[in-house]
Design an enzyme around this catalytic site. Structure first.
Site, short mmCIF file in Angstrom:
data_model
loop_
_atom_site.label_atom_id
_atom_site.label_comp_id
_atom_site.label_asym_id
_atom_site.label_seq_id
_atom_site.Cartn_x
_atom_site.Cartn_y
_atom_site.Cartn_z
N HIS A 56 -7.14 1.06 -6.65
CA HIS A 56 -7.38 0.16 -5.51
C HIS A 56 -8.04 -1.11 -6.06
O HIS A 56 -9.21 -1.40 -5.78
CB HIS A 56 -8.28 0.87 -4.49
CG HIS A 56 -8.31 0.23 -3.14
ND1 HIS A 56 -7.52 -0.85 -2.80
CD2 HIS A 56 -9.04 0.52 -2.02
CE1 HIS A 56 -7.76 -1.17 -1.55
NE2 HIS A 56 -8.67 -0.37 -1.05
N ARG A 79 -13.58 -8.58 1.09
CA ARG A 79 -12.15 -8.33 0.87
C ARG A 79 -11.37 -9.61 1.18
O ARG A 79 -10.46 -10.00 0.45
CB ARG A 79 -11.66 -7.19 1.78
CG ARG A 79 -12.23 -5.82 1.44
CD ARG A 79 -11.69 -5.30 0.12
NE ARG A 79 -10.24 -5.27 0.12
CZ ARG A 79 -9.50 -4.27 0.64
NH1 ARG A 79 -10.09 -3.22 1.15
NH2 ARG A 79 -8.17 -4.31 0.59
N ARG A 84 0.88 -1.18 0.00
CA ARG A 84 0.00 0.00 0.00
C ARG A 84 0.90 1.22 0.00
O ARG A 84 1.70 1.41 0.92
CB ARG A 84 -0.91 0.00 1.23
CG ARG A 84 -1.64 1.32 1.40
CD ARG A 84 -2.78 1.26 2.36
NE ARG A 84 -3.93 0.59 1.76
CZ ARG A 84 -5.17 0.64 2.24
NH1 ARG A 84 -5.43 1.33 3.33
NH2 ARG A 84 -6.17 0.04 1.63
N CYS A 95 -16.32 1.58 -0.10
CA CYS A 95 -15.15 0.76 0.26
C CYS A 95 -14.80 0.88 1.73
O CYS A 95 -14.14 0.00 2.28
CB CYS A 95 -13.96 1.13 -0.62
SG CYS A 95 -13.35 2.82 -0.36
N ASP A 119 -17.06 7.35 -2.25
CA ASP A 119 -15.84 7.14 -1.45
C ASP A 119 -15.57 8.45 -0.72
O ASP A 119 -16.17 9.49 -1.04
CB ASP A 119 -14.67 6.76 -2.39
CG ASP A 119 -13.37 6.47 -1.64
OD1 ASP A 119 -13.43 6.17 -0.44
OD2 ASP A 119 -12.29 6.57 -2.27
N GLN A 167 -9.94 -3.85 -3.91
CA GLN A 167 -11.26 -3.42 -3.41
C GLN A 167 -12.34 -3.73 -4.45
O GLN A 167 -13.45 -4.15 -4.12
CB GLN A 167 -11.23 -1.91 -3.12
CG GLN A 167 -12.56 -1.37 -2.62
CD GLN A 167 -12.94 -1.89 -1.25
OE1 GLN A 167 -12.14 -1.82 -0.32
NE2 GLN A 167 -14.16 -2.41 -1.09
N1 NVA Z 1 -9.75 6.86 -1.69
C1 NVA Z 1 -9.47 6.38 -0.37
C2 NVA Z 1 -9.73 4.91 -0.27
C3 NVA Z 1 -9.55 4.33 1.12
C4 NVA Z 1 -9.73 2.85 1.16
C5 NVA Z 1 -8.03 6.68 -0.02
O1 NVA Z 1 -7.15 6.54 -0.89
O2 NVA Z 1 -7.75 7.09 1.10
N1 CP Z 2 -11.26 -0.14 1.93
C1 CP Z 2 -10.02 -0.24 2.42
O1 CP Z 2 -9.05 -0.46 1.70
O2 CP Z 2 -9.94 -0.09 3.77
P1 CP Z 2 -8.61 0.07 4.63
O3 CP Z 2 -8.03 1.43 4.29
O4 CP Z 2 -9.10 0.01 6.04
O5 CP Z 2 -7.66 -1.02 4.30
#
Ligand code: NVA
Ligand code: CP
Length: 306
Positions: free
Chosen positions: A129, A291, A102, A263, A223, A132
């Site tokens: 992502h 997930r 990540r 998500c 989101d 997801q």
């Molecule tokens: N768009 C959000 C998704 C979190 C799972 C982010 O990147 O923070």
């Molecule tokens: N949706 C998602 O990726 O959640 P987290 O940021 O908690 O991993």
């Protein structure tokens, strides 16, 4: 050997194969039948951003498959102190069987995967992502929303929106996106999606009006307006996104049996109302649980394609 950095690299058949495998493994787990398909294997999980779902689902998933997962925060490993990505990739992939990352830049994932001897999975970047979206589509399959869906995405043109674009373009369904002006998706991702849609028959409609996007939709999704790394833009974003909340009035424009996806984490009263989030149409917790199942399908699939 395959990596899983974006859905752009996968065919419709491959995406569906991964999901079918995930559903098969889910059924086995629900029947208390654990098959150690990845016995003795290790997944390295590198996190440069926070996570609840991604961390727990990959760690539990690997354990249930008979393997082990290592949580590596970049605050603790040398990557965060400037050790080159290419060195980290060669070291970690010489000891582990798979890597989940990540991070911020998609380019970091690409560089890591170039030097990695084992499959690399994108656990979220600023651009995409994809894991997801596996869970989201699995949830749609389980609720009968996978055949000719009309998906309306309301909100920020971000990593989630880009992933929806890729999924729609690959699977060939209708996706309507409504973002505020100035917060649209990356034009390069839109161009890729439109190009792929010519082959798949996907219908992609991009605009700025939430109401016309949601009208007659079978799936409504949004989101956060403030993604990880954008915390300083919070006040400005909240102002710019006024009118983009998914509330009951907006949901009422969708089909009667439409479902709501998010998500998570969700911010109540910001991008979605409490009533929608907790309402009967909301599938958010099935989606979060999936997930685990979808990613198990993915890890087993990647292992088979070494
Ligand atoms: N768009 C959000 C998704 C979190 C799972 C982010 O990147 O923070
Ligand atoms: N949706 C998602 O990726 O959640 P987290 O940021 O908690 O991993």
């Amino acid at each position: 050997m395959r990596h899983f950095l974006t859905l752009k690299d996968y065919t419709k058949e491959e995406i569906l194969e991964i999901l079918e495998l995930g559903l098969k493994i889910k059924k086995e787990v629900k029947a208390k039948e654990l098959n150690p398909r990845l016995a003795g294997q290790t997944l390295a999980m590198i996190f440069e951003k926070s996570s609840t779902r991604t961390r727990v689902s990959f760690e539990v998933g690997m354990y249930q498959l008979g393997g082990h997962a290592l949580f590596l925060s970049n605050r603790d490993i040398h990557l965060g102190r400037g050790e080159p990505v290419k060195d980290t990739a060669r070291v970690i992939s010489s000891m582990c069987d798979m890597v989940m990352i990540r991070t911020y830049e998609q380019a970091m994932l690409e560089e890591f995967s170039r030097y990695s001897k084992v499959p690399v999975i994108n656990g979220l970047s600023d651009s995409y992502h994809p894991v997801q979206l596996l869970a989201d589509f699995m949830t749609m399959m389980e609720h009968g929303k996978d055949v000719n869906p009309i998906v309306a995405y309301i909100g920020d043109g971000n990593n989630m929106t880009h992933s929806w674009l890729m999924l729609a373009a690959k699977l060939g369904f209708e996706l309507r996106i409504a973002t505020p002006k100035g917060y649209e998706c990356d034009p390069a991702v839109i161009a890729d999606a439109l190009y792929l849609s010519e082959q798949s028959g996907a219908k992609i409609i991009i605009g700025n009006d939430p109401k016309s996007a949601v009208l007659g939709a079978s799936v409504v999704t949004t989101d956060t307006w403030i993604s990880m790394g954008q915390e300083e833009e919070k006040a400005q974003r909240i102002r710019a996104f006024e009118g983009y909340i998914v509330d009951e009035a907006l949901m009422a424009l969708a089909l009667k049996d439409a479902v709501f996806l998010h998500c998570l984490p969700a911010y109540r009263g910001v991008e979605v109302s409490e009533a929608v989030l907790e309402g009967e149409q909301s599938l958010i917790f099935d989606e979060a649980e999936n997930r685990l199942h979808a990613q198990k399908g993915l890890m087993v699939w990647l292992d088979k394609h070494r």
